[in-house]
Design a protein around this motif. Sequence first.
Motif, PDB file in Angstrom:
ATOM      1  N   GLY A 225      -9.175  -7.487   2.272  1.00  0.00           N
ATOM      2  CA  GLY A 225      -9.633  -7.022   3.576  1.00  0.00           C
ATOM      3  C   GLY A 225      -8.579  -6.229   4.323  1.00  0.00           C
ATOM      4  O   GLY A 225      -8.899  -5.318   5.079  1.00  0.00           O
ATOM      5  N   ALA A 226      -7.317  -6.570   4.115  1.00  0.00           N
ATOM      6  CA  ALA A 226      -6.232  -5.848   4.795  1.00  0.00           C
ATOM      7  C   ALA A 226      -5.851  -4.582   4.030  1.00  0.00           C
ATOM      8  O   ALA A 226      -5.378  -3.613   4.618  1.00  0.00           O
ATOM      9  CB  ALA A 226      -5.014  -6.758   4.938  1.00  0.00           C
ATOM     10  N   LEU A 227      -6.055  -4.594   2.703  1.00  0.00           N
ATOM     11  CA  LEU A 227      -5.657  -3.437   1.894  1.00  0.00           C
ATOM     12  C   LEU A 227      -6.681  -2.299   1.967  1.00  0.00           C
ATOM     13  O   LEU A 227      -6.294  -1.127   1.969  1.00  0.00           O
ATOM     14  CB  LEU A 227      -5.469  -3.857   0.428  1.00  0.00           C
ATOM     15  N   VAL A 228      -7.968  -2.655   2.011  1.00  0.00           N
ATOM     16  CA  VAL A 228      -9.019  -1.621   1.973  1.00  0.00           C
ATOM     17  C   VAL A 228      -8.830  -0.547   3.053  1.00  0.00           C
ATOM     18  O   VAL A 228      -8.852   0.639   2.747  1.00  0.00           O
ATOM     19  CB  VAL A 228     -10.421  -2.272   2.036  1.00  0.00           C
ATOM     20  N   PRO A 229      -8.576  -0.923   4.313  1.00  0.00           N
ATOM     21  CA  PRO A 229      -8.411   0.140   5.325  1.00  0.00           C
ATOM     22  C   PRO A 229      -7.149   0.980   5.131  1.00  0.00           C
ATOM     23  O   PRO A 229      -7.036   2.055   5.709  1.00  0.00           O
ATOM     24  CB  PRO A 229      -8.321  -0.643   6.652  1.00  0.00           C
TER      25      PRO A 229
ATOM     26  N   ALA B 135       0.826  -1.217   0.000  1.00  0.00           N
ATOM     27  CA  ALA B 135       0.000   0.000   0.000  1.00  0.00           C
ATOM     28  C   ALA B 135       0.856   1.260   0.000  1.00  0.00           C
ATOM     29  O   ALA B 135       0.422   2.315  -0.466  1.00  0.00           O
ATOM     30  CB  ALA B 135      -0.920  -0.008   1.216  1.00  0.00           C
ATOM     31  N   THR B 136       2.095   1.148   0.515  1.00  0.00           N
ATOM     32  CA  THR B 136       2.964   2.333   0.534  1.00  0.00           C
ATOM     33  C   THR B 136       3.892   2.373  -0.683  1.00  0.00           C
ATOM     34  O   THR B 136       4.881   3.098  -0.694  1.00  0.00           O
ATOM     35  CB  THR B 136       3.808   2.366   1.829  1.00  0.00           C
ATOM     36  N   GLY B 137       3.571   1.592  -1.703  1.00  0.00           N
ATOM     37  CA  GLY B 137       4.262   1.705  -2.984  1.00  0.00           C
ATOM     38  C   GLY B 137       5.651   1.115  -3.037  1.00  0.00           C
ATOM     39  O   GLY B 137       6.500   1.594  -3.785  1.00  0.00           O
ATOM     40  N   ARG B 138       5.910   0.044  -2.275  1.00  0.00           N
ATOM     41  CA  ARG B 138       7.240  -0.569  -2.305  1.00  0.00           C
ATOM     42  C   ARG B 138       7.389  -1.567  -3.443  1.00  0.00           C
ATOM     43  O   ARG B 138       8.470  -2.100  -3.658  1.00  0.00           O
ATOM     44  CB  ARG B 138       7.535  -1.252  -0.967  1.00  0.00           C
TER      45      ARG B 138
END
Lengths: 420, 295
Positions: A274-278, A259-262
């Motif tokens: 489910g973990a990415l949506v929040p 999610a932080t673009g690594r």
Amino acid sequence: MFKKLFCLVMALVFVSSISVCVFSQEKEVELTVLNYLDITSPEAKAWDATVEAFNAKYPNITLKIENSFGEAYHQKLAALAAAGDLPDVMYLWPGGRSAEIYKNELTEDLYPFLGPDKDKFVPAAVTPQWDGKLYELPIGITATHVMYVNTKLLIDLGLTMPKTYGELVAMVPKIKEAGLYPILMPNKAAWVMQSCLFSALVGRIAGQDWLDALIAGEASFTDQEFVDSLAFVKDMYDTGLLPPQSIQLEYGDGPNLFATGRSPFMIDGDWRVGALVPLLSEEEQENFELTVFPDIAGQKGESGSTSTVAATGFGMKAGLIGDKVDAAWKWIYFFAGPQAAEIRLIEQGMIPTYIMDLSAYDISPLAVKRGAFYPEHSGTYVLDDKITGEPINILNIGLQELALGNTTPEKLAAEIEAAR
Amino acid sequence: MEKFKRVSTYMIFVFPALAIYLAVIAFPIISSVGLSFTDYNIYKNLAIWTGLANYIKIFKDPVFWFSMRNNFFVIFVSVFGQIPLGFVLAYLIYRRLVKRSVFFQAMVFLPTVISTIIIGILWSKMFSPIGVVPRIIQVITNNPDYSMTIMTNKNLAMIPIGFVLLWMYTGTYLIIFLANLQNIDPDIIEAAQIDGATDGQIFRKIIVPQLYGVLVLTSILAISGSLRSFDLIFAMTGGGPAYYTNLLSIYMYNQSFIFHNYGVGSAVSTVMVILSIVLVILIRLARRKIDIMEA
């Protein structure tokens, strides 16, 4: 006389009112629940909401919950089963990982409880799991292999979606130059590689017919198809697609790093939505896509296939009696039923096995993409659902050794076959 | 009659402890040895006699020998790392050769009061490719791609674990040695100083001989602790990558609870008990030899 009759009537009214009070109140029941959950994960929010909804609906049932996750969960369940101290309800898998429980008939068949309600679930979810029985009520159909793509990052790097493995490998230098991981796949836990990538690769390289033959005992792990699949994993490390750090990264590190673009790509199961949506705003979610590993030269399996399995759900300890049985079934049905399914749909974008009109819900963009993923990709087997015991553990550990260059595909295949 | 009364009184007092010992220690050990000769299905409570098959299986398994090698590494770090280091640190504090010795002592002892699982997870995060240790090395070496490949090297993966073992358990030995050093009469040291003995001579000729018994005791503690070592490494690496940081206890755990081979797991535990007894006997023999040489 009248006085006597009046007293008698009053006594009857009193006794009957007491009886109504007593019998109308449901008995208090305590239900022990062993749940599969990483309580630090974003998925925990949906679980809390589910428990809250259940408590509101059934105030007489007290859930005594214990959460565990990953290998620790499986080991705990095995230890409890061995000690004859299973909880009343427990989180189970349709096959593989829960096979010992089913083999030893430690849980109840849920078909008699489900009855005609079976038609309220998608047929694939309520097919027999072991010996013609349904031991857990699945909450969804799981694709254990999804290739998540950060399309914005890909465009920023001047790259486009790869259609073939060759195209994917060609991207490695440019991605590495930008200081990023070509593919993010934290697999310090040994099951991740087998479940989230290798199963889909075998389905793609060897094809469904070979997999059916293997399970029927008519094919061998030493067959060229399987050896080629192992060699393919090695090639992914050799080409740098999977960086050596992958094997040192904790499974839980993936969503945050992605999610932080690594990395422009992350390989994981569909549950990771489910973990990415929040972690992503609705606008950011538009830049993420769900697809599968690109085509591999010479593949025998279907293009665009993934590995799928009827999902997990709760099962009931064998031999429960009295009110516990009723309470246990209420929880199992509630967890797979419409109310909990709605919570998971909204919070995690999980498409339920309970048949319901999904168009009525306002769900996150990534969850919508998850819903669209299933009809687009055919499914092959997840290996640890079909193969149990030592062979699967040798495979899991061997895939790590293969990545570290300490074994060969041929040697590993022979070891797995020998342990069969 | 008097003797009978005395014996029966002893029996009454000893019985509860003896019963608990037999129930929770002796019985499990004996039944585990028995199980090691069977193929046992714990779910059905069914044991089939297989003789030495489980022992043959583990002795043929290279993972078993690799796990044993790792166990010897842990014993080596404990006996030749933690004990000497704990001894030296205790001596420095005892002789007040360092300033702020109370703070120093508290810092060395601190890791032993933290939960082992927390320490395992903590160090696992620190050594992770996105953890603080590789990051510091990346900054120092100006190499942004650096990662700790030592953790994935089959032959070297135990070294970072050895470092954590040293960090965690040295404090325990420091406290044991410090407590025993404080029992040494300071007049002896003072007398030696008056006679012109150097610090090194005091250490070799007075301190070390007085602590032989403690050295043997701590060695036994270190060996038995190392052989049953499980929690820290399990939390830190789970025995991975592959089986490179497996110990016998983790191997036993995997056999029992993952492969459901309870007979094999029992065979491993029996080997561990035998190994532990042999090593303790060796230490006692070594001490006896030293005592004879001293005499």
